[in-house]
Design an enzyme around this catalytic site. Structure first.
Site, short mmCIF file in Angstrom:
data_model
loop_
_atom_site.label_atom_id
_atom_site.label_comp_id
_atom_site.label_asym_id
_atom_site.label_seq_id
_atom_site.Cartn_x
_atom_site.Cartn_y
_atom_site.Cartn_z
N GLU A 140 -49.63 65.86 -78.67
CA GLU A 140 -50.12 66.70 -77.57
C GLU A 140 -50.43 65.96 -76.28
OE1 GLU A 140 -51.80 65.33 -80.07
OE2 GLU A 140 -53.39 66.74 -80.57
N ASP A 198 -53.27 66.72 -83.32
CA ASP A 198 -54.53 66.35 -83.98
C ASP A 198 -54.79 67.16 -85.24
OD1 ASP A 198 -55.03 64.47 -82.02
OD2 ASP A 198 -56.25 65.82 -80.80
N ASP A 245 -57.07 69.02 -86.59
CA ASP A 245 -58.19 69.97 -86.58
C ASP A 245 -57.62 71.34 -86.21
OD1 ASP A 245 -57.69 69.80 -83.87
OD2 ASP A 245 -59.60 68.86 -83.37
N GLU A 258 -57.61 73.11 -83.46
CA GLU A 258 -56.89 73.16 -82.19
C GLU A 258 -55.53 72.48 -82.33
OE1 GLU A 258 -57.37 75.25 -78.88
OE2 GLU A 258 -59.09 74.82 -80.16
N TYR A 288 -60.49 59.50 -84.84
CA TYR A 288 -60.52 60.77 -84.10
C TYR A 288 -61.94 61.11 -83.64
CZ TYR A 288 -59.21 65.51 -82.79
OH TYR A 288 -58.97 66.67 -82.09
N ARG A 311 -63.35 63.95 -82.53
CA ARG A 311 -64.00 65.25 -82.77
C ARG A 311 -64.21 65.41 -84.27
NH1 ARG A 311 -60.22 66.99 -78.66
NH2 ARG A 311 -61.35 67.22 -76.70
N HIS A 323 -63.09 64.96 -91.73
CA HIS A 323 -62.64 63.74 -91.07
C HIS A 323 -63.60 62.60 -91.41
CE1 HIS A 323 -60.74 66.40 -87.70
NE2 HIS A 323 -60.03 66.40 -88.80
#
Length: 755
Positions: free
Chosen positions: A9, A82, A84, A86, A283, A285, A328
């Protein structure tokens, strides 16, 4: 074109992964989401199960065309956004929009951009997780419905051009409620008594257990101390331990970076994302405090080698966050042996914070010795308490100590060896007037902590939530100057009691979130008409519903339907009520005219007004930045009407001081000069004003390097150096070009090259 196409992304992430994978792979970026709901219409088919109508955003059409071409040529397409909700949604939108062949498309995910993690992901591809996609879609659809239907209500009933959001409205309510707590707070006066005693040559400081309500009782106590003898009543020694804090989750990193580095939440996330995409940290988040076995073992090796085996203690942390998202790791360095990194100053600071926190979490407890001495007297029962702490073994303190929101008032001291019954001589006893403090306003990090405690929002939402309420003008991040306050000090020394009055600044706060008048009005309106939107429990329950969708336990549009029915009914009921919200407060009577002085919301913001709305001779003026309708006094309101004020004259023209939309300024002819925070428009002198006028002229002269009127081109000195301006567009001057030598033709060439 390589055999394998990897789509991520962000360009920075693509660059890092390309270096790892080499020439057999082509890594391209989607630059975030390629599809979204239309901005021009609702983009949701409510009657057909809230089906979203996604469109390719105009700025992504070129990107989509390039990715389609690349995907058609590739034998395998790896979706590597990623790991997650999103990121899963980005991969799903790519698969849908690019019409990817399922047989040659693989989803891979990793929590750190290292060679080992990427190769392991390539060896273990998985299917798209549609539960995660639907959880993200549910949030997007619900937030669009709330914003699309609620914002027009605010336009019609409160003020034009307002907007509302689900999580943002709750965050705003927290800030407004805290401000009202402060406005309603009644400070309580008391006297704190501190004693200084001597054990041989060593001074011991203690605080009296009892606080006194007024100066009379405080002084009466000091009178008792005149003839009193003092001794050690008890000595308590105890050893304790301090454990290190867990590794960073997203919100913990935001809070600690705010305390220790002064970073805003948004800045922390921007820098952390840069570190992640460069392969330096895992990561950024995450709700997890867990560390991988590899990270724990690497940390153990480092600690043992650098500090000794006694400093190592392996710890496994369990995530406590309610409704934690995907499992995570905590935020940690990808390579723990890298104590420092290359990068900007901000990159280095945040990396160092993450490295220290990670290492400290795997270190031994600090061993603390605490001594508490109670000092008594033959004249009264109250005890003075003297405390001291010493570190026996520093443990994790060697690397890192967690920051605190509230610093203790207690002064550290070293206590000598003392025994019960040991006599002490009185050096001085001082009673100081104190006042109970109002609750502290929220910092950005403090607001994140509160939202997390309430179960509202998730790691990915905190930064945009705070940014949004500030962009909308509902909240500002600013300082409270505080006020000077006098207080008494009553001292007993050499058997004489003395009184002294001193001055302190009280109520000063820095970098706090302060509600604006319009933010308070919006909160009040939503509380009256849409109470569920502002209900903490209700909003947290929706977050839990999103979590259930992500786990596959709930259907996404069922969750939307349950919310939308009652919400839409409230919208229709509210629109049927034609009442417009008028926020105003009568402050008192203007002594000069005998008319009412009113504070109210005007068309362009809060104003104070002398006379009613139907008074043809009414006067009004804008309130100053930071002044609230709920809080402003008659005296402060009348002060505003003293402006505009004639300061003096210069070059046969008047100098006038005033306050405008952008703050205080002076006007001289057609020139306007900002006063900033340095000068007050009520008190600036003619001499100070002339200096500002001349300084502004000098700046303007230095700013203009060249003018070419025929082509509307200017060469200007700007904040970041010289640049070319044509109409409303600005152009960078290439390195090595002297701006003073630029001709009109040279400028036109630079403009052409950049268009």
């Amino acid at each position: 074109m390589g055999e394998n196409l990897v789509i991520v992304e962000s360009p920075a992430k693509a660059t890092t992964i390309q270096k790892v994978l080499g020439k057999d792979f082509t890594v391209k970026s989607s630059f975030g989401h390629i599809r979204d709901l239309s901005e021009k219409k609702l983009g949701i088919d409510i009657k057909n199960g809230f089906t979203p109508d996604y469109i390719i955003t105009p700025d992504k059409k070129k990107v989509v065309a390039e990715l389609k071409k690349a995907a058609e040529k590739a034998s395998s397409v790896w979706l590597a956004s990623d790991d997650d909700r999103e990121g899963e949604a980005i991969s799903w939108h790519l698969a849908q929009t690019l019409n990817l062949d399922i047989a040659k498309t693989k989803r891979i995910a990793f929590h750190e951009i290292t060679k080992e993690a990427i190769l392991e992901a390539l060896d273990n591809p998985r299917d798209l997780n549609l539960n995660l996609v639907m959880a993200q879609q549910a949030r997007r659809v619900l937030d669009r419905l709330v914003g699309y239907e609620l914002s027009p209500v605010l336009w019609r009933r409160v003020q034009p051009k307002l907007s509302a959001g689900r999580v943002q409205s709750v965050a705003l309510r927290l800030i407004v409620d805290r401000e009202r707590e402060i406005l309603a707070f009644k400070s309580q006066k008391y006297f704190k008594v501190e004693g200084a005693f001597l054990s041989e040559e060593t001074e011991i400081k203690g605080v009296l257990e009892t606080k006194f309500p007024d100066d009379a009782t405080a002084e009466a106590f000091l009178e008792k101390c005149k003839d009193a003898s003092f001794k050690v009543d008890s000595v308590e020694k105890k050893n304790g331990t301090r454990c290190p804090a867990s590794p960073f989750t997203t919100s913990l990193l935001q809070q600690e970076a705010s305390r220790k580095l002064g970073f805003s939440v948004n800045k922390t996330m921007t820098v952390a994302q840069r570190l992640y995409e460069a392969g330096m940290i895992t990561y950024m988040r995450t709700d997890s405090t867990n560390l991988s076995s590899l990270a724990i073992n690497t940390a153990k090796d480092y600690i043992t080698r650098e500090f000794g085996p006694q400093y190592s203690k392996v710890r496994k942390y369990k995530t406590k966050s309610k409704g934690a998202q995907e499992a995570h790791e905590a935020i940690r360095p990808t390579y723990i042996q890298n104590v420092t990194i290359n990068g900007s100053a901000d990159d280095k600071k945040l990396y160092s914070l993450i490295w220290k926190r990670t290492i400290a979490s795997q270190m031994a407890d600090a061993q603390i010795a605490k001594t508490i001495v109670k000092i008594g007297s033959d004249k009264f029962e109250d005890k003075f308490i003297a405390e001291a702490e010493s570190v026996i073994f520093d443990g994790f303190y060697k690397v890192y100590i967690e920051g605190k929101d509230d610093e203790s008032e207690n002064v550290a001291q070293n206590l000598p060896e003392m025994k019960e019954g040991q006599p002490l001589s009185r050096n001085a006893i001082v009673a100081t007037e104190k006042y109970s403090a109002h609750p502290a306003r929220y910092t950005e990090a403090g607001l994140v902590k509160k939202l997390e405690e309430l179960g509202i929002g998730r790691p990915s939402t905190y930064a945009p939530t705070i940014t949004t309420i500030m962009k909308r003008g509902y909240v500002i991040k600013g300082d409270k100057e505080g006020e000077n306050r006098k207080y008494q000090i009553i001292s007993l020394k050499n058997n004489t009691i003395t009184h002294k009055t001193s001055t302190e600044k009280t109520g000063a706060e820095k970098g706090k979130l302060l509600p604006e008048n319009i933010g308070m009005s919006v909160t009040d309106y939503l509380a009256d008409h849409f109470s569920s939107i502002l209900d903490y429990g209700f909003t947290a329950k929706i977050e839990e519903d999103f979590d259930e969708i992500a786990l596959g336990n709930r259907v996404w549009n069922d969750v939307i339907s349950e919310f939308y029915g009652p919400f839409h009914q409230s919208i229709e009921t509210t629109l049927a009520d034609k009442t417009y919200t008028h926020v105003e407060r009568v402050l008192g009577i203007d002594p000069a005219t005998g008319k009412n002085v009113i504070a109210r919301m005007g068309r362009f913001g809060p104003i104070v007004q002398i006379g009613t709305n139907d008074d043809p001779e009414k006067k009004y003026a804008s309130m100053r930045k930071g002044q609230l309708i709920e809080d402003i006094t008659l005296e402060k309101a009348l002060e505003i009407f003293k402006l505009p004020r004639k300061v003096g004259s210069f070059e046969d023209q008047e100098i006038v001081a005033a306050i405008g939309r952008f703050g205080p300024y002076i006007r001289h002819g057609s020139a306007f000069v900002s006063l900033g925070k340095t000068y007050d428009p009520h008190s600036i002198t003619e001499e100070e004003a002339v200096k500002l006028i001349l300084s502004k002229r000098e700046q303007e002269q230095n700013r203009n390097i060249a003018n070419f009127e025929a082509s509307d081109i200017q060469v200007l000195n700007g904040r970041y150096g010289p640049y070319i301006k044509q109409g409303k567009k600005n152009y960078k001057i290439p390195k090595g070009v002297d701006p003073k030598t630029l001709t009109e033709e040279a400028c036109l060439k630079i403009i052409s090259d950049n268009n």
